[in-house]
Enzyme design. Sequence first.
Site, PDB file in Angstrom:
ATOM      1  N   LYS A 197       2.701   5.285 -17.547  1.00 49.27           N
ATOM      2  CA  LYS A 197       3.368   5.835 -16.361  1.00 49.27           C
ATOM      3  C   LYS A 197       4.870   5.875 -16.626  1.00 49.27           C
ATOM      4  CE  LYS A 197       4.163   5.230 -11.449  1.00 49.27           C
ATOM      5  NZ  LYS A 197       3.795   4.522 -10.212  1.00 49.27           N
ATOM      6  N   ARG A 207       8.224   9.910  -2.719  1.00 50.82           N
ATOM      7  CA  ARG A 207       9.069   8.898  -2.054  1.00 50.82           C
ATOM      8  C   ARG A 207       9.247   9.256  -0.585  1.00 50.82           C
ATOM      9  NH1 ARG A 207      11.991   6.928  -7.211  1.00 50.82           N
ATOM     10  NH2 ARG A 207      10.076   6.613  -8.389  1.00 50.82           N
ATOM     11  N   ARG A 218      13.289   2.985 -11.231  1.00 51.67           N
ATOM     12  CA  ARG A 218      12.282   2.037 -11.715  1.00 51.67           C
ATOM     13  C   ARG A 218      12.308   1.943 -13.240  1.00 51.67           C
ATOM     14  NH1 ARG A 218       9.783   1.665  -6.902  1.00 51.67           N
ATOM     15  NH2 ARG A 218       8.945   3.493  -5.842  1.00 51.67           N
ATOM     16  N   GLU A 234       0.715   0.962 -24.638  1.00 50.11           N
ATOM     17  CA  GLU A 234       0.350   0.662 -23.243  1.00 50.11           C
ATOM     18  C   GLU A 234      -1.161   0.804 -23.034  1.00 50.11           C
ATOM     19  OE1 GLU A 234       1.825  -0.617 -20.789  1.00 50.11           O
ATOM     20  OE2 GLU A 234       3.991  -0.366 -21.026  1.00 50.11           O
ATOM     21  N   LYS A 249       0.669   9.604 -16.414  1.00 50.49           N
ATOM     22  CA  LYS A 249       1.360  10.077 -15.217  1.00 50.49           C
ATOM     23  C   LYS A 249       2.844  10.179 -15.491  1.00 50.49           C
ATOM     24  CE  LYS A 249       2.190   8.578 -10.544  1.00 50.49           C
ATOM     25  NZ  LYS A 249       1.957   7.537  -9.574  1.00 50.49           N
ATOM     26  N   SER A 275       3.504  14.521  -7.205  1.00 49.31           N
ATOM     27  CA  SER A 275       4.108  15.203  -6.054  1.00 49.31           C
ATOM     28  C   SER A 275       5.110  16.288  -6.451  1.00 49.31           C
ATOM     29  CB  SER A 275       4.777  14.173  -5.153  1.00 49.31           C
ATOM     30  OG  SER A 275       5.766  13.431  -5.856  1.00 49.31           O
ATOM     31  N   TYR A 314      -3.184  16.874  -5.656  1.00 50.36           N
ATOM     32  CA  TYR A 314      -3.163  17.090  -4.205  1.00 50.36           C
ATOM     33  C   TYR A 314      -3.913  18.370  -3.834  1.00 50.36           C
ATOM     34  CZ  TYR A 314       0.193  13.331  -4.502  1.00 50.36           C
ATOM     35  OH  TYR A 314       0.762  12.116  -4.768  1.00 50.36           O
TER      36      TYR A 314
HETATM   37  C1  PBG Z   1       3.721   3.742  -6.964  1.00 50.10           C
HETATM   38  C2  PBG Z   1       3.312   5.154  -7.128  1.00 50.10           C
HETATM   39  C3  PBG Z   1       4.139   6.271  -7.198  1.00 50.10           C
HETATM   40  C4  PBG Z   1       3.314   7.382  -7.300  1.00 50.10           C
HETATM   41  C5  PBG Z   1       2.001   6.921  -7.276  1.00 50.10           C
HETATM   42  N1  PBG Z   1       2.022   5.530  -7.191  1.00 50.10           N
HETATM   43  C6  PBG Z   1       5.598   6.413  -7.076  1.00 50.10           C
HETATM   44  C7  PBG Z   1       6.517   5.789  -8.006  1.00 50.10           C
HETATM   45  O1  PBG Z   1       6.156   5.226  -9.042  1.00 50.10           O
HETATM   46  O2  PBG Z   1       7.694   5.864  -7.690  1.00 50.10           O
HETATM   47  C8  PBG Z   1       3.797   8.792  -7.413  1.00 50.10           C
HETATM   48  C9  PBG Z   1       2.785   9.842  -7.141  1.00 50.10           C
HETATM   49  C10 PBG Z   1       3.378  11.185  -6.937  1.00 50.10           C
HETATM   50  O3  PBG Z   1       4.583  11.410  -7.157  1.00 50.10           O
HETATM   51  O4  PBG Z   1       2.615  12.069  -6.526  1.00 50.10           O
HETATM   52  N2  PBG Z   1       2.951   3.110  -5.954  1.00 50.10           N
END
Ligand code: PBG
Length: 327
Positions: A197, A207, A218, A234, A249, A275, A314
Amino acid sequence: MSFPQHRPRRLRTTPAMRRLAAETLIAPQQLILPAFIREGLSEPNPIQSMPGVVQHTPDTLRRAAAEAAGLGLGGIMLFGIPEDRDATGSAGLDPEGVLNRAIRDVRGEVGDALVVMSDVCLDEFTDHGHCGVLDEAGRVDNDATLEVYAEMAVAQAEAGAHMLGPSGMMDGQVAVIRQALDAAGHQDVSVLAYAAKYASAFYGPFREAVDSQLKGDRRTYQMDAANRREALLEVELDLAEGADMVMVKPAMSYLDIVADIAAMSPVPVSAYQISGEYAMIEAAAAHGWIDRRAAITESVLGIRRAGADTVLTYWAAELAGWLKEGK
Ligand code: PBG
């Protein structure tokens, strides 16, 4: 004038020929629908930066889950947005917390017809928005966070989740979750590890979707976009810790990673079309700059072609509907 000996165009002459020659297919059971539920809502709340996606009420979430099962989707991944947040994300552990209730509700609605998955992470539940608890210096404390994840995982399993998705990128998270689940008698609850990730700008709309309190980024726990080899490490670690499936991801800017992991992973590989990837296509389509349906289909096909067995998107329900219509 010499004529070509080889004519790959022959296999492109008709729709039936192209269908016969297609190397990659998308099936509804390969699609996983991410869904948000927000505590205290009486009506579903549209997410501005993700047109067509809402924060659900318990009622509309149940309906969305039933629809997903009816369409033959593979799973639903649940994210909860609590009313109250604190430093340690305690609402995530509460059996009556928004996410755990949603898991119970959805499981009650769909039974085993759909794989019910839930996010094991603290960012939606903490008042600082980080994926873990902080130490005195304000850094995300890896090992203290692991203890919270273990408890959170057991609470979600108790609520009825079939599969847990730890997304916090803490070192050792899969191992502690596996041990905690086994110790609590949940040997059959599986783990979909967010193995690779990346710290991505494309999480922006998410967010908003979870009303994130995060200031900053992060980068001390999510991976650097520059790194490819590190993704293999990983995945190897998560497999050694007991991951049942692994995920990459985001998806679209990381198709090389998807392909690398698909080549080495002995367990199914998932990719999360996130997203910002959703928002980009929706925004361009809304301007009339691209053909929405064709772009969505092509984007998911590309993720599958790179090697993902399953795709979190989505558009899962809409896409499955199109597949049902038969194009
Ligand atoms: C963290 C999490 C995130 C997403 C899924 N799980 C956000 C992040 O790491 O900031 C993002 C998913 C998306 O952007 O559609 N709980």
